[in-house]
Motif scaffolding. Structure first.
Motif, PDB file in Angstrom:
ATOM      1  N   LEU A 271      43.371  36.912  47.404  1.00  0.00           N
ATOM      2  CA  LEU A 271      42.180  37.316  47.624  1.00  0.00           C
ATOM      3  C   LEU A 271      41.186  37.495  46.600  1.00  0.00           C
ATOM      4  CD1 LEU A 271      42.474  39.942  50.624  1.00  0.00           C
ATOM      5  CD2 LEU A 271      41.711  37.643  50.654  1.00  0.00           C
ATOM      6  N   GLY A 272      41.684  36.690  45.433  1.00  0.00           N
ATOM      7  CA  GLY A 272      40.971  36.505  44.246  1.00  0.00           C
ATOM      8  C   GLY A 272      41.082  37.750  43.044  1.00  0.00           C
ATOM      9  N   PHE A 273      42.314  38.537  43.271  1.00  0.00           N
ATOM     10  CA  PHE A 273      42.443  39.738  42.390  1.00  0.00           C
ATOM     11  C   PHE A 273      44.000  39.672  42.246  1.00  0.00           C
ATOM     12  CE2 PHE A 273      38.767  41.159  45.042  1.00  0.00           C
ATOM     13  CZ  PHE A 273      37.865  41.320  43.923  1.00  0.00           C
ATOM     14  N   ASP A 274      44.256  40.240  40.843  1.00  0.00           N
ATOM     15  CA  ASP A 274      45.487  40.222  40.681  1.00  0.00           C
ATOM     16  C   ASP A 274      46.196  41.720  40.612  1.00  0.00           C
ATOM     17  OD1 ASP A 274      44.439  42.007  38.620  1.00  0.00           O
ATOM     18  OD2 ASP A 274      44.773  40.637  36.951  1.00  0.00           O
ATOM     19  N   ASN A 275      45.439  42.492  41.473  1.00  0.00           N
ATOM     20  CA  ASN A 275      46.255  43.700  41.793  1.00  0.00           C
ATOM     21  C   ASN A 275      46.389  44.051  43.188  1.00  0.00           C
ATOM     22  OD1 ASN A 275      43.836  44.038  43.053  1.00  0.00           O
ATOM     23  ND2 ASN A 275      43.220  46.126  42.052  1.00  0.00           N
ATOM     24  N   ASN A 276      46.757  42.846  43.983  1.00  0.00           N
ATOM     25  CA  ASN A 276      47.044  42.808  45.346  1.00  0.00           C
ATOM     26  C   ASN A 276      48.650  43.297  45.270  1.00  0.00           C
ATOM     27  OD1 ASN A 276      47.639  41.887  48.107  1.00  0.00           O
ATOM     28  ND2 ASN A 276      45.633  41.556  48.254  1.00  0.00           N
TER      29      ASN A 276
ATOM     30  N   ARG B  31      30.196  30.671  49.848  1.00  0.00           N
ATOM     31  CA  ARG B  31      30.734  31.101  50.973  1.00  0.00           C
ATOM     32  C   ARG B  31      31.994  32.301  50.961  1.00  0.00           C
ATOM     33  NH1 ARG B  31      28.170  29.733  55.581  1.00  0.00           N
ATOM     34  NH2 ARG B  31      26.947  27.633  55.436  1.00  0.00           N
ATOM     35  N   GLU B  32      32.690  31.999  50.120  1.00  0.00           N
ATOM     36  CA  GLU B  32      33.930  32.874  49.769  1.00  0.00           C
ATOM     37  C   GLU B  32      33.868  34.274  49.198  1.00  0.00           C
ATOM     38  OE1 GLU B  32      37.660  29.691  50.566  1.00  0.00           O
ATOM     39  OE2 GLU B  32      37.016  30.470  48.449  1.00  0.00           O
ATOM     40  N   HIS B  33      33.105  34.101  48.119  1.00  0.00           N
ATOM     41  CA  HIS B  33      33.000  35.248  47.169  1.00  0.00           C
ATOM     42  C   HIS B  33      31.721  36.120  47.377  1.00  0.00           C
ATOM     43  CE1 HIS B  33      36.144  34.320  44.279  1.00  0.00           C
ATOM     44  NE2 HIS B  33      36.067  33.337  44.855  1.00  0.00           N
ATOM     45  N   ILE B  34      30.433  35.415  47.906  1.00  0.00           N
ATOM     46  CA  ILE B  34      29.223  36.158  48.080  1.00  0.00           C
ATOM     47  C   ILE B  34      29.128  36.565  49.658  1.00  0.00           C
ATOM     48  CG2 ILE B  34      26.851  35.935  47.646  1.00  0.00           C
ATOM     49  CD1 ILE B  34      28.757  36.079  45.103  1.00  0.00           C
ATOM     50  N   PHE B  35      29.744  35.827  50.506  1.00  0.00           N
ATOM     51  CA  PHE B  35      29.618  35.878  51.805  1.00  0.00           C
ATOM     52  C   PHE B  35      30.561  36.426  52.525  1.00  0.00           C
ATOM     53  CE2 PHE B  35      26.313  32.037  52.200  1.00  0.00           C
ATOM     54  CZ  PHE B  35      25.248  32.725  51.343  1.00  0.00           C
ATOM     55  N   CYS B  36      31.820  36.366  51.781  1.00  0.00           N
ATOM     56  CA  CYS B  36      33.035  36.695  52.242  1.00  0.00           C
ATOM     57  C   CYS B  36      33.715  36.105  53.396  1.00  0.00           C
ATOM     58  CB  CYS B  36      33.166  38.437  52.753  1.00  0.00           C
ATOM     59  SG  CYS B  36      33.357  39.367  51.209  1.00  0.00           S
ATOM     60  N   GLU B  37      33.144  34.673  53.619  1.00  0.00           N
ATOM     61  CA  GLU B  37      33.893  34.017  54.624  1.00  0.00           C
ATOM     62  C   GLU B  37      35.024  33.420  54.497  1.00  0.00           C
ATOM     63  OE1 GLU B  37      29.425  32.505  56.082  1.00  0.00           O
ATOM     64  OE2 GLU B  37      30.694  30.920  55.159  1.00  0.00           O
ATOM     65  N   THR B  38      35.946  33.152  55.389  1.00  0.00           N
ATOM     66  CA  THR B  38      37.318  32.555  55.286  1.00  0.00           C
ATOM     67  C   THR B  38      37.077  31.010  55.877  1.00  0.00           C
ATOM     68  OG1 THR B  38      38.360  34.669  55.521  1.00  0.00           O
ATOM     69  CG2 THR B  38      39.689  32.866  55.779  1.00  0.00           C
ATOM     70  N   LEU B  39      37.094  30.299  54.752  1.00  0.00           N
ATOM     71  CA  LEU B  39      36.927  28.882  55.078  1.00  0.00           C
ATOM     72  C   LEU B  39      38.405  28.197  55.636  1.00  0.00           C
ATOM     73  CD1 LEU B  39      34.704  27.603  52.232  1.00  0.00           C
ATOM     74  CD2 LEU B  39      34.119  28.136  54.643  1.00  0.00           C
ATOM     75  N   PRO B  40      38.461  27.324  56.624  1.00  0.00           N
ATOM     76  CA  PRO B  40      39.664  26.634  56.939  1.00  0.00           C
ATOM     77  C   PRO B  40      40.158  25.706  55.745  1.00  0.00           C
ATOM     78  CG  PRO B  40      37.703  25.539  57.959  1.00  0.00           C
ATOM     79  CD  PRO B  40      37.131  26.917  57.150  1.00  0.00           C
ATOM     80  N   PRO B  41      41.071  25.236  55.702  1.00  0.00           N
ATOM     81  CA  PRO B  41      41.810  24.291  54.750  1.00  0.00           C
ATOM     82  C   PRO B  41      41.275  22.866  55.105  1.00  0.00           C
ATOM     83  CG  PRO B  41      43.659  24.884  56.336  1.00  0.00           C
ATOM     84  CD  PRO B  41      42.496  25.865  56.552  1.00  0.00           C
ATOM     85  N   PRO B  42      41.342  21.852  54.412  1.00  0.00           N
ATOM     86  CA  PRO B  42      40.802  20.728  54.869  1.00  0.00           C
ATOM     87  C   PRO B  42      41.796  19.869  55.851  1.00  0.00           C
ATOM     88  CG  PRO B  42      41.090  20.749  52.167  1.00  0.00           C
ATOM     89  CD  PRO B  42      41.408  22.040  53.045  1.00  0.00           C
TER      90      PRO B  42
END
Length: 588
Positions: free
Chosen positions: A115-120, A417-428
């Motif tokens: 989820l973008g963080f190294d403390n998960n 979309r992912e970092h500012i809207f917190c959306e989860t985009l599907p894979p290609p």
């Protein structure tokens, strides 16, 4: 030291730990979509929209606001035991010894990000390689302590005797290393290990204490943030964190390090038993310079710019870009973020502030004339509000979301979309090759991507991703403003769909930035991102009311002050409790 003594030291380190299996379960599910809608607001100016047919099926409307009755039972969500990451390890060793040895960041295996963080917590696993590195780190710390034992001893062994002084050292140093008092059984085990120093070469006192330091730093109680808590009367589903566990939650959140003496003392006096006591310590920690380093860990990862200084730009297109300039891009963003958080104290400015920070290297890279006399130091300067506003127009983000030889509307749009809207985009779609279009001197980047994204299998997702990326086509791959590419005028317009309140046509990135400043979507996402960082996990459905409380305390009651978000989080009951799952497996 022999292999047998290495194993003996590690055995003592592990034997003094409780059974942690019940604390290490994983309950986490996928994060929910955006938390709540807001009244319709359309930012920007009307512009000819791209060709948008029907919204793709991957777009779903935001869920309704959660119903959170005041008498609803508390569920703090899953609580996972968290290992120290490299930054936390180094900071903890620094504050334990009073000197930064730089052991982990220089030599330990980098963490996987989630989820973008190294403390998960889910990503902080331990491999045999990690175990060997922890042993090497513990030996280095023990060597540093042994080089000047007098600085770390709370007593004089010549006055009270070596054994008595060793016991006092284990009591004081062990309490700080494990961030809690040692039990009598733990102290006895470590004293037994200390006694083995007599069988080794060298002075028995110093050798024995070196073994103790190694054991302390290889223990799960040093390497992990162990939270056991105490039972809550009348509620078997909860455990209240102890004062020492709360002290560690506070210090690792704000400093990415262990508690200091004042925080340990506050825990001992029972001052962390109330929200008011926690708030007082939280405010004190925020005022300390270490909070700037600690909270920067959140921002640099949320904004995904940590690797910018090591980016490579294609010399054919960017022949004059230097590593010093790329490092200065991150320096600009850090100076800006710290000003917004600690001085302006209004996170709306994060998105649309008409100022930033410049030095000579940055002014040269941006091609700006911001006045003579700039040197190496970053200074606050006004920027042209028609060209730049807020952090999304910083070269750090624009470079991080670009290719070495050109911009990337897809990377920039995905970031929004992912970092500012917190959306989860599907894979290609499966089987679709992921290949960016090659530079074409006869076309702009937008024109090349329009052709690339017109394929039926790509169109659905690219209708979501590309438009917010196109809004930043007015900046090249290092963030320099531009209005022409390959002799063609830049088209930086875009239409956003599937966002709710932010749907509409925008003239450029500045128009979006101004809309984001007051956007509920953006500020709820910021709240969610900080929640993920603070708790070391993704949000689940049971966290909906907690997130709503945090947003209210930050945006409505706190007037968008990041300090208010910190205060709302640390005062929340979810910060002070954990679930009671697995405790039938934990030894007393």
């Amino acid at each position: 030291m022999s292999l047998a003594h290495h194993l003996r030291t590690l055995g003592v380190a592990l034997s003094v730990a409780p059974a942690l299996g019940g604390l290490m379960g994983c309950e986490e599910g996928p994060p929910p979509a955006n938390m709540a809608p807001a009244p319709p607001v359309v930012g920007g100016t009307t512009a000819p929209p791209p060709d948008v047919t029907e919204p793709p099926e991957v777009v779903t409307p935001p869920p309704p606001p959660p119903e959170c009755p005041a008498d609803a039972p508390l569920d703090p969500g899953p609580t996972l035991v968290r290992r120290l990451n490299r930054t936390e390890y180094d900071h903890t060793v620094r504050d334990l010894l009073g000197e930064d040895l730089g052991l982990a960041l220089g030599a330990f295996t980098p963490e996987e990000e989630m989820l973008g963080f190294d403390n998960n917590a889910r990503a902080l696993q331990v491999t045999p390689v990690h175990a060997e590195q922890f042993m090497t780190g513990a030996e280095a710390v023990a060597g540093h302590v042994a080089a000047d034992f007098a600085a770390f001893l709370p007593c004089d062994p010549a006055e009270i005797g070596e054994d008595a002084c060793a016991a006092a050292f284990i009591h004081t140093f062990g309490r700080r290393a494990w961030r809690r008092p040692l039990t009598a059984a733990e102290q006895a085990r470590l004293m037994a290990l200390y006694a083995e120093g007599e069988a080794l070469e060298g002075p028995a006192f110093e050798t024995g204490l070196s073994l103790v330091v190694q054991a302390l730093l290889q223990s799960p109680h040093f390497l992990y943030r162990v939270e056991v808590g105490t039972p809550v009367e009348g509620d078997a589903t909860l455990r209240a964190l102890t004062a020492d566990e709360l002290a560690s939650r506070l210090s690792y959140l704000l400093w990415a390090s262990m508690p200091d003496a004042a925080l340990f003392d506050a825990a001992d006096r029972g001052e962390l038993s109330t929200p008011e006591g926690i708030a007082a310590q939280s405010a004190r920690l925020l005022a300390d310079p270490r909070a700037r380093d600690g909270l920067w860990r959140f921002f640099v990862q949320w904004l995904a710019i940590e690797d910018v200084p090591s980016l490579v730009r294609d010399a054919r297109y960017y022949p004059d870009v230097t590593p010093e300039q790329l490092a200065a891009l991150v320096g600009e963003t850090r100076a800006f973020v710290e000003f917004v958080v600690f001085e302006a104290r209004d996170m709306r400015a994060l998105f649309d502030a008409p100022y930033s920070f410049r030095n000579a290297a940055l002014a040269s890279l941006y091609g700006e004339d911001v006045g003579a006399g700039l040197g190496d130091a970053l200074v606050k300067v006004p920027v042209d509000p028609q060209v730049r506003r807020g952090v999304l127009t910083h070269g750090s983000i624009l470079a991080a979301t670009a290719k070495p030889n050109m911009t990337s509307p897809v990377h920039r749009g995905k970031f929004i979309r992912e970092h500012i809207f917190c959306e989860t985009l599907p894979p290609p779609p499966a089987g679709v090759p992921i290949v960016a279009p090659d530079p074409d001197p006869a076309l702009t980047t937008r024109e090349r991507w329009a052709i690339h994204s017109s394929e039926p299998s790509c169109r659905g997702c690219h209708q979501l991703i590309d438009p917010p990326g196109f809004l930043f086509e007015g900046y090249d791959a290092v963030g320099k403003a531009r209005s022409v590419e390959n002799g063609h005028p830049i088209d930086a317009t875009g239409r956003l769909i599937g966002t709710g309140e932010l749907d509409g046509d925008y003239a450029d990135g500045v128009a979006l930035a101004r809309a984001l400043a007051t956007s509920e979507t953006a500020h709820r996402c910021l709240t969610t991102q900080f929640f993920r960082y603070a708790f070391g996990r993704g949000e689940t459905s049971v966290d909906a009311c907690t997130l709503d409380d945090l947003y209210t305390g930050y945006a409505e009651a706190g007037a968008y002050d990041f300090n208010a978000l910190v205060g709302a989080l640390t005062a929340h009951p979810a910060f002070r409790h954990r679930r009671a799952q697995g405790f039938e497996e934990v030894a007393p």
